[in-house]
Write a protein that holds these residues in place. Structure first.
Motif, mmCIF file in Angstrom:
data_model
loop_
_atom_site.group_PDB
_atom_site.id
_atom_site.type_symbol
_atom_site.label_atom_id
_atom_site.label_comp_id
_atom_site.label_asym_id
_atom_site.label_seq_id
_atom_site.Cartn_x
_atom_site.Cartn_y
_atom_site.Cartn_z
ATOM 1 N N SER A 27 49.304 14.366 41.227
ATOM 2 C CA SER A 27 48.217 15.135 40.764
ATOM 3 C C SER A 27 48.210 16.477 40.854
ATOM 4 O O SER A 27 49.149 17.085 41.830
ATOM 5 C CB SER A 27 47.000 14.668 41.751
ATOM 6 O OG SER A 27 47.179 14.688 42.932
ATOM 7 N N GLU A 65 54.727 2.226 42.419
ATOM 8 C CA GLU A 65 53.629 3.351 41.659
ATOM 9 C C GLU A 65 53.985 4.578 42.399
ATOM 10 O O GLU A 65 54.174 4.857 43.555
ATOM 11 C CB GLU A 65 52.336 2.762 42.352
ATOM 12 C CG GLU A 65 51.733 1.665 41.498
ATOM 13 C CD GLU A 65 50.354 1.164 41.833
ATOM 14 O OE1 GLU A 65 49.587 2.235 42.176
ATOM 15 O OE2 GLU A 65 49.909 0.133 41.846
ATOM 16 N N PRO A 115 45.249 13.789 37.515
ATOM 17 C CA PRO A 115 46.471 13.075 37.448
ATOM 18 C C PRO A 115 47.331 14.187 36.346
ATOM 19 O O PRO A 115 46.584 14.767 35.296
ATOM 20 C CB PRO A 115 46.172 11.905 36.584
ATOM 21 C CG PRO A 115 44.723 11.549 37.193
ATOM 22 C CD PRO A 115 44.124 12.906 37.269
ATOM 23 N N TRP A 165 51.312 20.566 43.033
ATOM 24 C CA TRP A 165 51.267 19.186 42.672
ATOM 25 C C TRP A 165 51.402 18.227 43.970
ATOM 26 O O TRP A 165 52.219 18.573 44.829
ATOM 27 C CB TRP A 165 52.168 18.687 41.554
ATOM 28 C CG TRP A 165 51.702 19.450 40.187
ATOM 29 C CD1 TRP A 165 51.049 20.308 39.788
ATOM 30 C CD2 TRP A 165 52.785 19.217 39.060
ATOM 31 N NE1 TRP A 165 50.934 20.574 38.652
ATOM 32 C CE2 TRP A 165 52.060 19.941 38.111
ATOM 33 C CE3 TRP A 165 53.967 18.401 38.758
ATOM 34 C CZ2 TRP A 165 52.758 20.042 36.739
ATOM 35 C CZ3 TRP A 165 54.291 18.759 37.311
ATOM 36 C CH2 TRP A 165 53.829 19.462 36.557
ATOM 37 N N GLU A 173 51.700 8.380 41.982
ATOM 38 C CA GLU A 173 51.028 9.259 41.599
ATOM 39 C C GLU A 173 51.154 10.558 41.800
ATOM 40 O O GLU A 173 51.645 10.929 42.877
ATOM 41 C CB GLU A 173 49.588 8.632 42.522
ATOM 42 C CG GLU A 173 49.247 7.340 42.430
ATOM 43 C CD GLU A 173 47.913 7.172 43.418
ATOM 44 O OE1 GLU A 173 47.423 7.850 43.920
ATOM 45 O OE2 GLU A 173 47.989 5.915 43.876
ATOM 46 N N HIS A 201 54.189 4.861 46.201
ATOM 47 C CA HIS A 201 53.799 3.429 46.791
ATOM 48 C C HIS A 201 54.804 2.420 46.215
ATOM 49 O O HIS A 201 55.263 2.450 45.113
ATOM 50 C CB HIS A 201 52.491 2.693 46.411
ATOM 51 C CG HIS A 201 51.481 3.610 46.869
ATOM 52 N ND1 HIS A 201 50.926 3.777 48.086
ATOM 53 C CD2 HIS A 201 50.710 4.587 46.139
ATOM 54 C CE1 HIS A 201 49.911 4.591 48.012
ATOM 55 N NE2 HIS A 201 49.650 5.159 46.893
ATOM 56 N N ALA A 256 53.245 5.083 32.243
ATOM 57 C CA ALA A 256 52.165 5.947 32.700
ATOM 58 C C ALA A 256 50.779 4.970 32.495
ATOM 59 O O ALA A 256 50.827 4.166 31.383
ATOM 60 C CB ALA A 256 51.852 7.039 31.896
ATOM 61 N N ASN A 257 49.959 4.822 33.475
ATOM 62 C CA ASN A 257 48.783 4.240 33.106
ATOM 63 C C ASN A 257 47.623 5.337 33.479
ATOM 64 O O ASN A 257 47.962 6.412 33.588
ATOM 65 C CB ASN A 257 48.764 2.935 34.072
ATOM 66 C CG ASN A 257 48.631 3.102 35.364
ATOM 67 O OD1 ASN A 257 48.457 4.289 36.037
ATOM 68 N ND2 ASN A 257 48.630 2.042 36.131
ATOM 69 N N GLU A 258 46.580 4.835 33.902
ATOM 70 C CA GLU A 258 45.336 5.807 34.019
ATOM 71 C C GLU A 258 45.547 6.815 35.001
ATOM 72 O O GLU A 258 45.462 7.979 34.672
ATOM 73 C CB GLU A 258 43.964 4.778 34.415
ATOM 74 C CG GLU A 258 43.533 3.988 33.483
ATOM 75 C CD GLU A 258 44.273 2.629 33.805
ATOM 76 O OE1 GLU A 258 44.543 2.339 35.011
ATOM 77 O OE2 GLU A 258 44.733 1.788 32.929
ATOM 78 N N ALA A 259 46.176 6.523 36.143
ATOM 79 C CA ALA A 259 46.465 7.450 37.326
ATOM 80 C C ALA A 259 47.656 7.551 37.770
ATOM 81 O O ALA A 259 47.878 8.550 38.874
ATOM 82 C CB ALA A 259 45.275 7.167 38.396
ATOM 83 N N ALA A 260 48.609 6.656 37.337
ATOM 84 C CA ALA A 260 49.998 6.742 38.197
ATOM 85 C C ALA A 260 50.962 6.288 37.085
ATOM 86 O O ALA A 260 50.916 5.916 35.913
ATOM 87 C CB ALA A 260 49.975 5.731 39.190
ATOM 88 N N VAL A 310 54.099 3.630 36.789
ATOM 89 C CA VAL A 310 54.404 2.332 37.603
ATOM 90 C C VAL A 310 55.440 1.686 36.811
ATOM 91 O O VAL A 310 55.874 1.764 35.719
ATOM 92 C CB VAL A 310 53.248 1.447 37.427
ATOM 93 C CG1 VAL A 310 51.856 1.875 37.945
ATOM 94 C CG2 VAL A 310 52.821 1.145 35.882
#
Length: 157
Positions: free
Chosen positions: A86, A82, A92, A70, A84, A75, A118-122, A124
């Motif tokens: 993957s 944030e 993700p 992973w 991320e 950020h 969680a949101n679409e790709a991270a 936050v």
């Protein structure tokens, strides 16, 4: 035979010697203080004995985590954290739980634990950090229960 004249040691000479002596000490102390405040702040644990006893377990957990493949990216900008994460395929990681423990390297007064959403790709969270160095410990537990712990030191300008 030539006569040699001895020079007299006056008060001006004494002031010069004392000034150079203390000037050297103060200069060295200022240089050491500069490097102490701009370099690694150290590692703080409640009990070094307990931490040493847990070393092998933590090392084994890190090896298991590294085998997952992973990739974490952290950020912090404009009051927003944030994270991320993957998987080995670059997709993700879907997680049921994510939190960030925010710690000052030098003291515990401002330590906080916040939940990351969680949101679409991270993952936050909106949270404003004070200026200075922060250790951010992110803990993610994937939907299948796989834990992932990431640590990064950030400096907020």
């Amino acid at each position: 035979m030539a006569e040699t004249k001895q020079r007299e040691f006056t008060g001006k000479h004494m002031i010069l010697v004392v000034g150079l002596f203390f000037g050297t000490i103060i200069t060295v102390n200022l240089i050491l203080a500069y490097f102490a405040t701009t370099s690694w702040t150290g590692l703080v644990v409640e009990s070094s004995y307990v931490a040493s006893q847990q070393f092998n377990e933590k090392l084994a957990a890190q090896k298991v985590q590294a085998a997952l493949g992973w990739t974490p990216i952290l950020h912090y900008q404009n009051g927003r954290i944030e994270f991320e994460l993957s998987d080995a395929a670059g997709k993700p990681v879907v997680a049921g739980f994510a939190e960030a423990e925010l710690k000052r390297p030098s003291h515990e007064r401002e330590d906080q634990v916040i939940t990351l959403l969680a949101n679409e790709a991270a993952f936050v969270a909106d949270y404003t950090l004070a200026k200075g160095a922060w250790d951010v410990f992110v803990t993610v537990k994937s939907e299948d229960g796989t834990p992932f712990i990431y640590r990064e030191r950030i400096v907020v300008e």
